[in-house]
Write an enzyme that holds these catalytic residues in place. Structure first.
Site, PDB file in Angstrom:
ATOM      1  CG  HIS B  19      -0.257   0.221   2.505  1.00 41.90           C
ATOM      2  ND1 HIS B  19       0.427  -0.777   3.151  1.00 41.90           N
ATOM      3  CD2 HIS B  19      -0.139   1.332   3.271  1.00 41.90           C
ATOM      4  CE1 HIS B  19       0.942  -0.305   4.276  1.00 41.90           C
ATOM      5  NE2 HIS B  19       0.616   0.981   4.376  1.00 41.90           N
ATOM      6  NE  ARG B  20       5.289   1.889   3.992  1.00 42.45           N
ATOM      7  CZ  ARG B  20       6.177   1.999   4.968  1.00 42.45           C
ATOM      8  NH1 ARG B  20       6.084   2.987   5.829  1.00 42.45           N
ATOM      9  NH2 ARG B  20       7.145   1.128   5.068  1.00 42.45           N
ATOM     10  CB  SER B 115       4.654  -4.573 -15.225  1.00 42.64           C
ATOM     11  OG  SER B 115       5.790  -5.063 -15.897  1.00 42.64           O
ATOM     12  CB  SER B 116       3.881  -3.830 -20.309  1.00 40.55           C
ATOM     13  OG  SER B 116       4.834  -2.907 -19.815  1.00 40.55           O
ATOM     14  CB  CYS B 117       8.151  -6.735 -17.597  1.00 36.61           C
ATOM     15  SG  CYS B 117       8.763  -5.159 -17.137  1.00 36.61           S
ATOM     16  CE1 TYR B 144       7.746  -6.883 -13.360  1.00 37.32           C
ATOM     17  CE2 TYR B 144       8.238  -6.934 -11.029  1.00 37.32           C
ATOM     18  CZ  TYR B 144       7.411  -6.554 -12.068  1.00 37.32           C
ATOM     19  OH  TYR B 144       6.266  -5.863 -11.814  1.00 37.32           O
ATOM     20  CE  LYS B 148       4.973  -8.619 -10.353  1.00 35.99           C
ATOM     21  NZ  LYS B 148       3.943  -8.406  -9.305  1.00 35.99           N
ATOM     22  CG  ASN B 173       5.742   2.310 -19.803  1.00 31.22           C
ATOM     23  OD1 ASN B 173       6.377   1.363 -19.384  1.00 31.22           O
ATOM     24  ND2 ASN B 173       5.687   2.618 -21.087  1.00 31.22           N
ATOM     25  CG  HIS B 187      10.717   3.414 -14.529  1.00 39.38           C
ATOM     26  ND1 HIS B 187      10.033   2.989 -13.427  1.00 39.38           N
ATOM     27  CD2 HIS B 187      11.352   2.318 -15.021  1.00 39.38           C
ATOM     28  CE1 HIS B 187      10.236   1.700 -13.251  1.00 39.38           C
ATOM     29  NE2 HIS B 187      11.034   1.263 -14.198  1.00 39.38           N
ATOM     30  NE  ARG B 217       9.682   3.183 -24.443  1.00 35.65           N
ATOM     31  CZ  ARG B 217      10.232   2.842 -25.589  1.00 35.65           C
ATOM     32  NH1 ARG B 217       9.504   2.842 -26.705  1.00 35.65           N
ATOM     33  NH2 ARG B 217      11.516   2.499 -25.646  1.00 35.65           N
TER      34      ARG B 217
END
Lengths: 328, 320
Positions: B19-20, B115-117, B144, B148, B173, B187, B217
């Site tokens: 949450h942070r 993520s899109s990774c 990573y 995922k 992103n 980033h 992007r």
């Protein structure tokens, strides 16, 4: 970035440490039990073995405590949740979660507790469904997986990647071996969920004992498959522990293909069933060919020793003594 | 799609893991704005999500109704290259612990974020959900990415075996409040913002940016992502993961010029074309989410302004 192109070979010390403590995870399975036999034959005297009830590898705290107490020098990770198509389809959560937990716990605790070298074992399921045949190591992650075992496959791929990541970040010696279809003592001969070779052996045996006229096998018999006797796999594992410290995983195959028809005829002959072998061509054949490219391992200097005929004979003898007689 | 109940349960206990962080904090803001009153939040020092026993004990005690899994070990190219073991192991541990304990302790629905990774390096552009596992990953973040992908597959596997409602959302992103503005490992968008700000404050003549400025992007304000997460919790119970993008592309040049304008730097913007551009285009195909009825609301200009205001209040002023 790790040196993935340089020498994969480091002078071995494994074979010279016959009293080093070696943890063989999964020592009661088809693969683990063969590795234990091989290590014992090779003169290793200090094998650390734990049954599932003594050590639940999915329990992070127990695994950490075990490694912290025992401090093995070497680890061979042959423990996994395995099964055929039906099991994978019915219990996908178990197949992915249990395997991820076992691998993550063992690899991490092995590293943090000073293990010198770890060998992680997977299977040819890791490769894309439409990988080129024979399948080279470089085919990994180049295309979609076979849906019926993608849960297990993703877990095993994550295990290979964990070993690589620990090698890069910590310069830790973790290697991965990917065997082809295995057979031999301690295989699963269950009538409903065994693989093709033990299934054929059991069916021909029961037909012989019951004086059946024929055994019907699904398909045309034309698909090509590769089989490796599990004692050869165990031999390759010891070889890799001694001689291989590379980044990339290593295929472990026999390079010897047979058609399902040739296999069935061999099994029939070894078992001594004298009735007819009939092919039900209305049933599906499955994938036309599945052969691993084991040239990398061959170039390191390893070759298999067990011919399929000898391997089937030895396996049938084991089946008679350990499965059939125990039922009586 | 199943009829939702999430939005009607404003006092249901919702665990927002992470949450942070950039994503987690935006989700908390959104839930609070939406009237949710029972958020279960734990800092890393209160609950180490890589510790299986602690996670199980937490879920067993708290029994949240819903879980949004926004906790992860994240970082840029340099961090992934230097700490690959941490990136794969920590993320696998967090995911496996949270997903499994959530299921076994009766959580009604879980949203897993990635993520899109996760997509292949040479995926078709725009990138559809179906591109998953169709080709080799980008080597600089494969550790990573594999973690995922395993998380997505765990959610799918638990849905099949246990008929449990676990969904996955894959954002493009992101930018916004609580982003990482560190000079060395942030980033591109926060990096540009910081550099233009510092150039303005120092009366620099110019800011030099690597590359030609031509790569395309996509950016999504994190408040839009949070809105999409609430939307998915309410309306989506599908097997497949869902891309969450804005569908709005900008060139790096357009982005840099916008950031320069928003920050108010009046010097020159210079392009160092001897430096690499990176991948020519990266755009997610968010038509699946759009067809479910969701659209983003924050324009890039408004989003950049809001982010710069946050940066001034929370980063610059705190340094003084």
């Amino acid at each position: 970035m790790a040196d993935t192109t340089g020498s994969d070979m480091k002078p071995g010390s494994f074979m010279s440490e016959k009293s080093a403590k070696i943890f063989v995870a999964g020592h009661r399975g088809l693969v683990g039990s063969a590795i234990v036999r091989k290590l014992q034959e090779s003169g290793f005297t200090n094998l650390l073995l734990r049954t599932h009830s003594d050590l639940d590898l999915t329990n992070q705290a127990d695994v950490e405590s075990f490694f912290s107490t025992e401090k093995p020098a070497y680890v061979i990770l042959a423990a996994a949740k395995v099964g055929g198509i039906h099991a994978n389809n019915t219990y996908p959560a178990d197949f992915i979660a249990v395997n991820l937990q076992i691998q993550t716990n063992v690899i991490h605790s092995a590293y943090t507790n000073g293990v010198k070298k770890l060998l992680f074992l997977g299977s040819s399921c890791i490769y894309p469904k439409f990988a080129p045949q024979p399948i080279p190591e470089s085919a990994l992650l180049t295309g979609p997986l076979e849906p019926t075992n993608e849960w297990y496959a993703i877990a095993k791929i994550a295990g290979i990647k964990m070993c690589q990541a620990y090698r890069i970040q910590h310069q830790w010696d973790a290697i991965s071996g990917m065997p082809t279809n295995l057979y031999g003592p301690n295989d699963n001969f269950h009538p409903e969920n065994s693989h093709v070779l033990p299934a054929l052996m059991r069916r021909f045996h029961e037909a012989k004992v019951n004086n059946a006229e024929e055994v019907v096998v699904w398909g045309s018999g034309s698909p090509l498959r590769e089989f490796l006797h599990v004692d050869d796999l165990a031999d390759a594992c010891v070889f890799l522990m001694e001689k291989y410290s590379g980044f990339e995983h290593v295929n472990v195959g026999s390079g010897v293909e047979v058609t399902i028809k040739e296999l069935a005829e061999l099994v029939k002959e070894v078992v001594g069933f004298e009735g007819k072998l009939v092919w039900d061509c209305t049933k599906p054949d499955g994938t036309p060919r599945k052969l691993m490219d084991s040239s990398k391992l061959a170039s390191l200097g390893w070759t298999p020793k067990v011919s399929i005929r000898d391997g089937l004979r030895q396996t049938y003898d084991w089946y008679l003594e350990n499965v059939v007689q125990k039922q009586q």
